[in-house]
Structures are given as structure tokens and as C-alpha cells.
Design an enzyme around this catalytic site. Structure first.
Site, PDB file in Angstrom:
ATOM      1  N   PHE A 266     -11.379  -0.579   5.732  1.00  0.00           N
ATOM      2  CA  PHE A 266     -10.372  -1.200   4.872  1.00  0.00           C
ATOM      3  C   PHE A 266      -9.609  -2.330   5.560  1.00  0.00           C
ATOM      4  CE2 PHE A 266      -8.392   2.661   6.709  1.00  0.00           C
ATOM      5  CZ  PHE A 266      -7.286   2.118   7.348  1.00  0.00           C
TER       6      PHE A 266
ATOM      7  N   HIS B  25       5.874   0.358   5.747  1.00  0.00           N
ATOM      8  CA  HIS B  25       5.318   0.658   7.072  1.00  0.00           C
ATOM      9  C   HIS B  25       6.441   1.183   7.950  1.00  0.00           C
ATOM     10  CE1 HIS B  25       3.456   0.252  11.035  1.00  0.00           C
ATOM     11  NE2 HIS B  25       4.636  -0.212  11.410  1.00  0.00           N
TER      12      HIS B  25
ATOM     13  N   ASN C  93       1.211   0.805  -0.426  1.00  0.00           N
ATOM     14  CA  ASN C  93       2.064   2.002  -0.324  1.00  0.00           C
ATOM     15  C   ASN C  93       3.494   1.680   0.124  1.00  0.00           C
ATOM     16  OD1 ASN C  93       1.532   1.461   2.331  1.00  0.00           O
ATOM     17  ND2 ASN C  93       0.551   3.425   2.792  1.00  0.00           N
TER      18      ASN C  93
ATOM     19  N   TYR D 278      -2.054  -5.077  12.814  1.00  0.00           N
ATOM     20  CA  TYR D 278      -2.898  -3.929  12.465  1.00  0.00           C
ATOM     21  C   TYR D 278      -4.170  -3.866  13.322  1.00  0.00           C
ATOM     22  CZ  TYR D 278      -0.199  -2.294   8.427  1.00  0.00           C
ATOM     23  OH  TYR D 278       0.770  -1.758   7.607  1.00  0.00           O
TER      24      TYR D 278
ATOM     25  N   ARG E 115       7.228   6.433  -0.521  1.00  0.00           N
ATOM     26  CA  ARG E 115       5.876   6.269  -1.079  1.00  0.00           C
ATOM     27  C   ARG E 115       5.696   7.060  -2.369  1.00  0.00           C
ATOM     28  NH1 ARG E 115       3.034   6.137   4.892  1.00  0.00           N
ATOM     29  NH2 ARG E 115       2.920   3.853   5.087  1.00  0.00           N
TER      30      ARG E 115
ATOM     31  N   LYS F 293       6.548  -3.626   2.040  1.00  0.00           N
ATOM     32  CA  LYS F 293       5.262  -4.317   1.835  1.00  0.00           C
ATOM     33  C   LYS F 293       5.255  -5.156   0.547  1.00  0.00           C
ATOM     34  CE  LYS F 293       2.540  -1.007   4.556  1.00  0.00           C
ATOM     35  NZ  LYS F 293       1.326  -0.124   4.570  1.00  0.00           N
TER      36      LYS F 293
ATOM     37  N   GLU G 268       6.111  -3.533  18.097  1.00  0.00           N
ATOM     38  CA  GLU G 268       6.154  -4.099  16.742  1.00  0.00           C
ATOM     39  C   GLU G 268       7.436  -4.904  16.515  1.00  0.00           C
ATOM     40  OE1 GLU G 268       3.381  -0.549  14.801  1.00  0.00           O
ATOM     41  OE2 GLU G 268       5.465  -0.711  14.178  1.00  0.00           O
TER      42      GLU G 268
HETATM   43  P1  GDP Z   1       0.539   4.648   7.987  1.00  0.00           P
HETATM   44  O1  GDP Z   1       0.884   4.760   9.453  1.00  0.00           O
HETATM   45  O2  GDP Z   1       1.010   5.839   7.191  1.00  0.00           O
HETATM   46  O3  GDP Z   1       0.986   3.348   7.370  1.00  0.00           O
HETATM   47  O4  GDP Z   1      -1.052   4.703   7.854  1.00  0.00           O
HETATM   48  P2  GDP Z   1      -2.219   4.113   8.787  1.00  0.00           P
HETATM   49  O5  GDP Z   1      -1.663   3.617  10.085  1.00  0.00           O
HETATM   50  O6  GDP Z   1      -3.301   5.141   8.847  1.00  0.00           O
HETATM   51  O7  GDP Z   1      -2.781   2.901   7.933  1.00  0.00           O
HETATM   52  C1  GDP Z   1      -2.127   1.654   7.926  1.00  0.00           C
HETATM   53  C2  GDP Z   1      -2.102   1.147   6.490  1.00  0.00           C
HETATM   54  O8  GDP Z   1      -3.448   0.882   6.082  1.00  0.00           O
HETATM   55  C3  GDP Z   1      -1.584   2.123   5.435  1.00  0.00           C
HETATM   56  O9  GDP Z   1      -0.176   2.192   5.351  1.00  0.00           O
HETATM   57  C4  GDP Z   1      -2.212   1.559   4.187  1.00  0.00           C
HETATM   58  O10 GDP Z   1      -1.508   0.401   3.724  1.00  0.00           O
HETATM   59  C5  GDP Z   1      -3.592   1.140   4.679  1.00  0.00           C
HETATM   60  N1  GDP Z   1      -4.589   2.209   4.537  1.00  0.00           N
HETATM   61  C6  GDP Z   1      -4.653   3.398   5.203  1.00  0.00           C
HETATM   62  N2  GDP Z   1      -5.716   4.126   4.816  1.00  0.00           N
HETATM   63  C7  GDP Z   1      -6.366   3.377   3.875  1.00  0.00           C
HETATM   64  C8  GDP Z   1      -7.546   3.564   3.103  1.00  0.00           C
HETATM   65  O11 GDP Z   1      -8.229   4.580   3.199  1.00  0.00           O
HETATM   66  N3  GDP Z   1      -7.892   2.553   2.254  1.00  0.00           N
HETATM   67  C9  GDP Z   1      -7.152   1.413   2.123  1.00  0.00           C
HETATM   68  N4  GDP Z   1      -7.551   0.470   1.253  1.00  0.00           N
HETATM   69  N5  GDP Z   1      -6.038   1.179   2.855  1.00  0.00           N
HETATM   70  C10 GDP Z   1      -5.643   2.159   3.700  1.00  0.00           C
HETATM   71 MG    MG Z   2       0.146   3.713  11.079  1.00  0.00          MG
END
Ligand code: GDP
Ligand code: MG
Length: 140
Positions: free
Chosen positions: A59, A117, A114, A51, A104, A11, A128
């Protein structure tokens, strides 16, 4: 366990800090092979499509802005159980909860910025990968 492919993004927070090689070292040390890789600046439309599953989340707008804020490195990783293995190698979404030695834990700045992905299923990995790579760009 089967040989799988998963989709990875290094990222913008990580590319900005010149950590592409450091992230790749963790990936390769875990036994995953980088079988495709390119640096791209995602468009807003690309990030919104990528996304889309999160479009109702509070968010979402911030996430799209972050993912388009600088270059990313998109990758295809191959190996035994690659989808689950790379989720382990990345660590928890929130770096505060990520295990020692994970990407991370080592590199992430926040729950949003973070650093990495990784696909969450083999089916999603296929979707993807197809969003960013033609078949002949993946060399296993
Ligand atoms: P991942 O699969 O571990 O990447 O997590 P998710 O699919 O739940 O979320 C996608 C991405 O959205 C994450 O990797 C973060 O970059 C972002 N994200 C997830 N949760 C939050 C949150 O609570 N706040 C913010 N600002 N970004 C978030
Ligand atoms: Mg995810």
C-alpha cells in the site's frame, strides 16, 4: 509516568471534511496539549521519507498519494505518557477495529484514510517532530 511529546498528523481525509477542530477537541479532552501546529501540503518526497518504514508494503504508493492529496495539520502534542496516550486516543489503524470515542472510530473513512497519525515510540516521535518543526516553533 513522564511528560512526553509525540508527533501527530491530522490527515487529508479529515482536513477535507473540515474536521481539524473536531479532532483537536478530542485531543484536548484527553488531556494532551497542542504545543505546535501548522497546516502544510506534504511533498511526495516528504511523505516518502516520513513513511519510509513502510516502503516495501503493497500500500506504500497509495499511502504516499493519499498523504499528498490535500493539506494536513502537523502537530506536537505534550502530556503525561503522550506517545501511548495518543495511540489510545486515535484508536486502531483500521477504524472497523477502533474503540468507541476514538478519533478513528469517530472520523475515519477507511484503513488508509484514517484521519490521524501518531508516533509509535518516544524515539520515533523525536525523529518525526524534527522532520516538520524547528525547536523554536514548539512552545510548551
Ligand atoms: P498506524 O501506526 O496505526 O498509523 O499504522 P501503520 O504504521 O501500520 O500504517 C501507516 C498508515 O498506512 C496507516 O495509518 C494507514 O493510513 C495506512 N495503512 C496501514 N495499513 C494499510 C492497508 O492495509 N492498506 C492501506 N491502503 N493503507 C494502510
Ligand atoms: Mg505507524
Amino acid at each position: 509516568m513522564a511528560i512526553e511529546r509525540t508527533f501527530s498528523i491530522i490527515k487529508p481525509d479529515a482536513t477535507r471534511r473540515n474536521l481539524t477542530g473536531a479532532v483537536n477537541a478530542v485531543i484536548e479532552k484527553a488531556g494532551l496539549r497542542i504545543v505546535a501546529q501548522k497546516r502544510v501540503l506534504m511533498t511526495k518526497a516528504q511523505a516518502e521519507t516520513f513513511y519510509a518504514v513502510h516502503k516495501e508494503r503493497p500500500f506504500f504508493g497509495d499511502l504516499v498519494a493519499f498523504m499528498t492529496s490535500g493539506p494536513v495539520v502537523v502537530q506536537v502534542l505534550e502530556g503525561e505518557d503522550a506517545v501511548a496516550k495518543y495511540r489510545d486516543v486515535m484508536g486502531a489503524t483500521n477504524p472497523a477495529n477502533a474503540a468507541e470515542g476514538t478519533i478513528r472510530k469517530l472520523f475515519a473513512e477507511s484503513i488508509e484514510a484514517n484521519s490521524a497519525h501518531g508516533s509509535d515510540s518516544v524515539d520515533n516521535a523525536k525523529v518525526e517532530i524534527a522532520q516538520f518543526f524547528a525547536g523554536n516553533e514548539i512552545v510548551g
